[in-house]
Design a protein around this motif. Structure first.
Motif, PDB file in Angstrom:
ATOM      1  N   GLN A 116      -6.726   2.966   4.660  1.00 28.85           N
ATOM      2  CA  GLN A 116      -6.874   3.742   3.430  1.00 28.85           C
ATOM      3  C   GLN A 116      -7.999   4.750   3.628  1.00 28.85           C
ATOM      4  O   GLN A 116      -9.061   4.415   4.158  1.00 28.85           O
ATOM      5  N   TYR A 174      -3.515  -2.254   6.852  1.00 32.91           N
ATOM      6  CA  TYR A 174      -3.210  -0.844   6.657  1.00 32.91           C
ATOM      7  C   TYR A 174      -4.513  -0.070   6.605  1.00 32.91           C
ATOM      8  O   TYR A 174      -5.602  -0.655   6.533  1.00 32.91           O
ATOM      9  N   ILE A 206      -3.413  -6.316   3.526  1.00 32.39           N
ATOM     10  CA  ILE A 206      -2.500  -6.180   2.396  1.00 32.39           C
ATOM     11  C   ILE A 206      -2.686  -7.370   1.452  1.00 32.39           C
ATOM     12  O   ILE A 206      -2.607  -8.529   1.867  1.00 32.39           O
ATOM     13  N   VAL A 214      -2.981   6.659   2.332  1.00 31.09           N
ATOM     14  CA  VAL A 214      -2.868   5.449   3.144  1.00 31.09           C
ATOM     15  C   VAL A 214      -2.007   5.743   4.362  1.00 31.09           C
ATOM     16  O   VAL A 214      -1.129   6.607   4.335  1.00 31.09           O
ATOM     17  N   GLU A 262      -7.397   0.580  -6.200  1.00 29.33           N
ATOM     18  CA  GLU A 262      -6.436  -0.513  -6.260  1.00 29.33           C
ATOM     19  C   GLU A 262      -6.417  -1.114  -7.658  1.00 29.33           C
ATOM     20  O   GLU A 262      -7.319  -0.886  -8.463  1.00 29.33           O
ATOM     21  N   PRO A 300       0.787  -1.244   0.000  1.00 29.19           N
ATOM     22  CA  PRO A 300       0.000   0.000   0.000  1.00 29.19           C
ATOM     23  C   PRO A 300       0.813   1.285   0.000  1.00 29.19           C
ATOM     24  O   PRO A 300       0.519   2.204  -0.780  1.00 29.19           O
TER      25      PRO A 300
END
Length: 387
Positions: free
Chosen positions: A177, A175, A155, A139, A265, A122
């Motif tokens: 976003q 993570y 991830i 992010v 993404e 990310p």
């Protein structure tokens, strides 16, 4: 050890390609449309997957619908060997090291671990997009700044079940976003390592649950976007392909919002919208994947809805309650057909339902009717079998 559903003594000589994924029926159908004979390795072994394949090999499943890498390598050594081309579907973005191990022993047709890592790590991906001038959400590796609405993601995760609102990460494989409000669409495209070719756009939606509010629900397309946005997305994908060396069939998830769009993404593999786009007037998409991986892109404009082009929809039916598969005859518009006797827990995927219409509204309305009908028939048959 898992065993195949039929004798495999001649399958390698009969096959042209090996397909691997968590659920590989869509790729198996793409191989059939391209005139290729496929050996298929996946976790589900659905009836239509088995019918489409020269041979279907069940893979050992780890927790959370993960492929056991040791079992996969062993099965490929038996059923594929070093010469048959292998196309990977879902299940590898969170484990690029597995792709490295496979590439060292087998003939992979698709993206290597370096490209996957650049697109699926990310922080590195966000930095890449910033350098390329492509709009994207911010992010954060650990905690969201005050006042910033964020989603926690795994991830390399896929399918949306791993996405939930949060302001701090819950593990080293997660993570945050920044949440972007807007219309969720996907761009299907090809890369040859230096250029991109946009094939079309689809709309996506969620099938939310309290624990998984962004669980993937389905897609429909082609859809028509503002031409300026389409051109901007195509140019951005070209820059991204040149920077990462991406090859083959891939998709980019976008959110449209005034005054433009953000790239959420990229999935560097053939994906769920095969059910939407792998139909006339487009040529067989697996042929295009092989050609693009070899450096050749087709001279095709993006597919648009209109005369002679239906809008197609594909939705995932998740079980609202436990059922056992006891319905003898499934309609032709049902794909990913579980074998008789399969026990499906509440919340697990049951099948894929297909529909079509002259426009997006008509296609989604037909899909909703069909999903309601097939669940009623499946649950009724399951109850009667249990009586």
């Amino acid at each position: 050890m898992p065993s195949s559903w039929r004798d495999h003594s001649q399958s390698r000589d009969e096959a042209d390609v090996v397909i691997v994924g968590i659920a590989a029926r869509g790729l198996a159908a793409a191989a059939r449309r391209a005139g290729l004979r496929a050996i298929v390795l996946d976790l589900f072994g659905d009836e239509d997957t088995r019918a489409l394949a020269v041979e279907a090999i069940p893979l050992r499943r780890l927790g959370g619908f993960r492929i056991d890498p040791a079992d996969l390598a062993e099965q490929l050594a038996v059923h594929a060997g070093p010469d048959l081309p292998i196309v990977l579907g879902t299940g590898f973005e969170q484990a690029p090291e597995m792709v490295d191990e496979l590439a060292a022993r087998f003939r992979l047709v698709g993206n290597g671990s370096a490209t996957i890592a650049r697109l699926k790590q990310p922080l590195a991906f966000a930095g890449l997009l910033a350098g390329l001038g492509i709009a994207h959400p911010r992010v954060f590796p650990e905690r969201a700044p005050d006042g910033v609405r964020t989603l926690e993601k795994r991830i390399g995760g896929s399918g949306g079940c791993h996405v939930r609102p949060a302001d701090a990460v819950g593990g080293s494989d997660r993570y945050l976003q920044e949440f972007v409000e807007g219309r969720t669409v996907s761009a299907l495209f090809l890369g040859d390592g230096s250029e991109a070719r946009l094939l079309g756009f689809s709309e996506q939606w969620s099938a939310p649950t309290p624990d998984a509010p962004f669980r993937y629900g389905g897609a429909a397309g082609p859809i028509l976007l503002d031409p300026a946005i389409g051109q901007d997305v195509a140019a951005a994908l070209g820059r991204l392909v040149a920077a990462t060396g991406l090859v083959g069939l891939a998709s980019a998830d976008l959110v449209l919002h005034p005054p433009g769009w953000s790239l959420i993404e990229v999935n560097p593999r053939p994906g769920a919208t095969l059910d939407v786009f792998d139909r006339p007037p487009l040529p067989p998409l697996l042929d295009l994947h092989f050609d693009a991986c070899a450096g050749t892109l087709p001279d095709l404009p993006p597919l648009l809805p209109g005369e002679g082009v239906e809008v197609r929809a594909a939705g995932i039916l998740y079980a609202p309650a436990f059922i056992e598969m006891r319905l003898d005859a499934l309609p032709g518009w049902v794909a990913d057909r579980p074998p008789q006797g399969t026990r499906i827990e509440a919340g697990e995927p049951v099948c894929t339902v297909l529909a079509a219409g002259h426009d997006l509204t008509e296609a989604r309305a037909q899909l909703a009717r069909r999903m309601d009908r097939i669940w009623r028939e499946l649950s009724t048959a399951s109850r009667k079998a249990a009586e």
